[in-house]
Design a protein around this motif. Structure first.
Motif, PDB file in Angstrom:
ATOM      1  N   PHE A 245       0.850  -1.183   0.000  1.00 52.13           N
ATOM      2  CA  PHE A 245       0.000   0.000   0.000  1.00 52.13           C
ATOM      3  C   PHE A 245       0.889   1.237   0.000  1.00 52.13           C
ATOM      4  O   PHE A 245       1.953   1.272   0.630  1.00 52.13           O
ATOM      5  CB  PHE A 245      -0.899   0.019   1.242  1.00 52.13           C
ATOM      6  CG  PHE A 245      -2.048  -0.937   1.145  1.00 52.13           C
ATOM      7  CD1 PHE A 245      -3.162  -0.627   0.389  1.00 52.13           C
ATOM      8  CD2 PHE A 245      -2.006  -2.156   1.800  1.00 52.13           C
ATOM      9  CE1 PHE A 245      -4.217  -1.504   0.298  1.00 52.13           C
ATOM     10  CE2 PHE A 245      -3.061  -3.050   1.713  1.00 52.13           C
ATOM     11  CZ  PHE A 245      -4.174  -2.715   0.956  1.00 52.13           C
ATOM     12  N   ASN A 353     -13.135   6.500  -3.604  1.00 48.27           N
ATOM     13  CA  ASN A 353     -11.747   6.838  -3.290  1.00 48.27           C
ATOM     14  C   ASN A 353     -11.316   8.144  -3.958  1.00 48.27           C
ATOM     15  O   ASN A 353     -10.501   8.891  -3.404  1.00 48.27           O
ATOM     16  CB  ASN A 353     -10.819   5.704  -3.718  1.00 48.27           C
ATOM     17  CG  ASN A 353     -10.953   4.479  -2.831  1.00 48.27           C
ATOM     18  OD1 ASN A 353     -11.414   4.568  -1.693  1.00 48.27           O
ATOM     19  ND2 ASN A 353     -10.559   3.323  -3.351  1.00 48.27           N
ATOM     20  N   SER A 360      -9.949   5.508   2.466  1.00 52.17           N
ATOM     21  CA  SER A 360      -9.583   4.747   1.262  1.00 52.17           C
ATOM     22  C   SER A 360     -10.057   3.310   1.416  1.00 52.17           C
ATOM     23  O   SER A 360      -9.836   2.690   2.463  1.00 52.17           O
ATOM     24  CB  SER A 360      -8.067   4.787   1.058  1.00 52.17           C
ATOM     25  OG  SER A 360      -7.697   4.048  -0.078  1.00 52.17           O
ATOM     26  N   HIS A 362     -10.056  -0.598  -0.191  1.00 55.42           N
ATOM     27  CA  HIS A 362      -9.357  -1.520  -1.085  1.00 55.42           C
ATOM     28  C   HIS A 362      -9.955  -2.917  -0.925  1.00 55.42           C
ATOM     29  O   HIS A 362     -10.321  -3.321   0.182  1.00 55.42           O
ATOM     30  CB  HIS A 362      -7.857  -1.567  -0.778  1.00 55.42           C
ATOM     31  CG  HIS A 362      -7.162  -0.265  -0.994  1.00 55.42           C
ATOM     32  ND1 HIS A 362      -6.541   0.067  -2.179  1.00 55.42           N
ATOM     33  CD2 HIS A 362      -7.007   0.802  -0.174  1.00 55.42           C
ATOM     34  CE1 HIS A 362      -6.020   1.277  -2.086  1.00 55.42           C
ATOM     35  NE2 HIS A 362      -6.288   1.750  -0.869  1.00 55.42           N
TER      36      HIS A 362
END
Length: 486
Positions: A245, A353, A360, A362
Motif C-alpha cells: 500500500f 476513493n 480509502s 481496497h
C-alpha cells in the motif's frame, strides 16, 4: 460448497486428524485449504528445505467436484437452471461417493462417520443417507450420519419479492421451490444419527420444527483456531511490505515522525529505524498510521455492502466538519472475499476513493496464511452478515475476536449469542448508526490515550476466549467419534 471456503469443515477435519483418524474431505473445487491441512497433503521434500510433516501426514485425502453451473441470461435459462443444476450435482456426488471414494487408499477400512455440512441440502442430505444405508448392506457396517447445521438450506433459495403480486408466475415458482426444499429438509433431518448446530437458537428451532432433539443434538459454537491471534510488528511489516500500500510519508492525523531517526524502509503502518550504529535496525509502529478497518464479505445480498459504503460517506462528512481534523486518523478500509456482487461495487469504490480523501477502500483476496495476519493488524472489524434464517452466526466475527479485534456487527436475530453491544463490540442497524460508532471509537486514534483505552476495553473482554480445539473436544468429539453408536 468450495472446501477452501468452508473453514468449519476444515477445522473438523484437522481435529479428527489430530485424534488419529483417517479423513476424506469432499467438496467443490476452488480455493486452497488452511495451512495445517495443506501441510498434511504436501509431501515434497528437498535437500534445501526438508518438509516438516505433521503426525497425521498421509491420513488426509481431498476429493474435489466441479458441478456444471448453468447460465441465467435468458428466461429459458432461468427456468432450466434448477433442474440442470440438480442433475449436475446428483451426478457429481454419486460419482464421488460410489466411485472416487473407493479409490482412496484408506477406504479399504469402512467409514465410521459421514459428517455433512448443511446447507447445501439438495441433494447431499439424501445421497449421504443412501450411501450410509448402502454401506450397511454392502459392507455390513453402516456409517453414522452426522449433520452439521450451519444454516437452514431452504432459506438459501430466493424468497418472493414482498412488493410483487403473490399470484405472479415468478412469486409462485419461488414460493413452490422454497416449500419443496423445506419439506425435503424436514423429512431428511430426523434420518440422521446426530446433529451439531452453530447456535442455541438453531437447536431449539430444529426441535420445534424438524423433530430433531435429544441427547444426539449438541451446540458447537464456531471458535477461532490458534492461527487467529494479534499480529506481531515483524509480521505486520512483512505483510504490508508485500501488499505494498502506498505510503506518502505524511502524517495522517497531524503527528509528525521524529525527524532525527533514520528510516531504513517503511510501510503504511510500520517503519524500520536504523539504530545509532547505522548497521542494525528495529521496527516500530508509525505515529501517523491510519486506522485499519477490515470487513470480510461474500458480496451477496445477505451481506449488504451498500450499508458500509453509506456509513463511510457519512463518516467522511463528520470528519470534514471537525474543527480540528488532527484528532481523527485517516482510515484504510480493506474488504476481503469473493462473490457475485463484487464487480458491481468496484466502480463505486473507485469513485468513492477519488472523492473522499480521508478514507480509502481496497479489496483483497488473501492466501489462507495471510488472512489471519491481516485481521490481527486491524483496529476495528466490520461484519455485514445477516442470516437468511436468523439462526446462524458470522464466523468472520469469531476470527476477528481470535485476533482481539473489536467488531461492529449488523444486528439480526440471535447475534446476541456472540456480540454483546458495548462489551465486546457494537451492534448497528443502519449506515448512520455504524458511522457514529466508528467515529466515536476512532476519535483521537492512534495517539490519544482515551481512544486507545476505549478500544482496549473491548479487547479486554475478548481475550481468553475458548479456542476451536478445546470447544470441539468438549462439544463435538463424543457426538462424532464416541461410543454411543456402537
Amino acid at each position: 460448497g468450495d472446501i477452501g471456503r468452508s473453514p468449519r469443515m476444515q477445522y473438523h477435519a484437522q481435529s479428527l486428524l489430530e485424534e488419529g483418524h483417517f479423513v476424506t474431505l469432499i467438496g467443490y473445487a476452488g480455493e486452497g485449504l488452511i495451512p495445517a491441512l495443506e501441510d498434511a497433503l504436501n509431501s515434497t521434500i528437498t535437500n534445501d528445505a526438508p518438509a516438516r510433516k505433521p503426525s497425521y501426514h498421509g491420513h488426509l485425502h481431498v476429493l474435489r467436484m466441479s458441478p456444471y453451473q448453468p447460465p441465467k441470461t435468458t428466461l429459458l435459462d432461468r427456468l432450466l437452471y434448477y433442474p440442470l443444476r440438480l442433475l449436475s450435482l446428483l451426478s457429481c456426488v454419486i460419482y464421488t461417493l460410489w466411485v472416487q471414494l473407493n479409490r482412496v487408499p484408506h477406504t479399504t477400512i469402512p467409514a465410521d462417520v459421514i459428517l455433512i455440512q448443511n446447507p447445501p441440502s439438495v441433494p447431499t442430505l439424501l445421497l449421504a443417507y443412501v450411501y450410509c444405508v448402502w454401506q450397511g448392506i454392502w459392507r455390513t457396517h453402516r456409517p453414522r450420519l452426522v449433520i452439521d447445521w450451519h444454516n437452514l438450506g431452504y432459506t438459501m433459495f430466493d424468497a418472493p419479492d414482498p412488493n410483487a403480486s403473490p399470484r405472479s408466475l415468478r412469486s409462485l415458482v419461488q414460493t413452490s421451490i422454497r416449500k419443496l426444499a423445506e419439506c425435503y429438509e424436514k423429512k431428511m433431518a430426523p434420518l440422521a444419527d446426530a446433529h451439531l448446530t452453530v447456535t442455541e437458537a438453531m437447536e431449539v428451532w430444529l426441535g420445534e420444527n424438524f423433530d430433531v432433539h435429544g441427547e444426539r443434538v449438541r451446540v458447537l459454537y464456531d471458535k477461532p483456531p490458534l492461527m487467529f491471534r494479534p499480529t506481531t510488528i515483524e509480521e505486520q511489516h512483512d505483510l504490508f511490505s508485500r501488499l505494498n500500500f502506498e505510503s506518502d510519508g505524511q502524517s495522517s492525523n497531524g503527528t509528525q515522525q521524529n525527524q532525527t531517526q533514520q528510516i531504513k524502509n517503511e510501510t503504511i503502518f510500520t517503519q524500520s529505524i536504523l539504530d545509532d550504529d547505522g548497521r542494525t535496525s528495529s521496527l516500530q509502529l508509525r505515529n501517523d498510521r491510519p486506522a485499519l478497518l477490515v470487513s470480510s464479505t461474500s458480496w451477496t445480498p445477505d451481506e449488504d455492502f451498500s450499508i458500509l459504503l453509506d456509513a463511510l460517506k457519512i463518516l467522511h462528512e463528520k470528519i470534514k466538519k471537525k474543527l480540528d481534523r488532527n484528532t481523527f486518523p485517516k482510515i484504510l478500509v480493506i474488504v476481503t472475499g469473493k462473490g457475485p456482487q463484487k464487480s458491481y461495487y468496484l466502480p463505486l469504490l473507485k469513485e468513492f476513493n477519488d472523492t473522499h480523501p480521508f478514507i480509502s477502500i481496497h479489496t483483497l483476496w488473501l492466501e489462507a496464511s495471510d488472512y489471519p495476519k491481516l485481521l490481527g493488524c486491524a483496529t476495528l472489524g466490520i461484519s455485514l452478515h445477516t442470516s437468511t434464517s436468523g439462526l446462524d452466526l458470522p464466523m468472520k466475527v469469531l476470527d476477528m475476536f481470535g485476533c482481539q479485534v473489536p467488531v461492529c456487527a449488523m444486528g439480526f436475530d440471535c447475534l446476541g449469542e456472540l456480540v454483546k453491544d458495548g462489551v465486546n463490540g457494537r451492534i448497528f442497524e443502519s449506515g448512520i448508526v455504524l458511522a457514529n460508532q466508528i467515529f466515536e471509537l476512532l476519535l483521537g486514534y492512534p495517539g490519544d490515550d482515551d481512544a486507545l483505552s476505549r478500544l482496549e476495553k473491548y479487547r479486554r473482554n475478548i481475550r481468553g476466549m475458548t479456542r476451536w480445539k478445546e470447544n470441539w473436544e468438549e462439544s463435538a468429539r463424543h457426538l462424532i467419534v464416541g461410543d454411543w453408536g456402537e
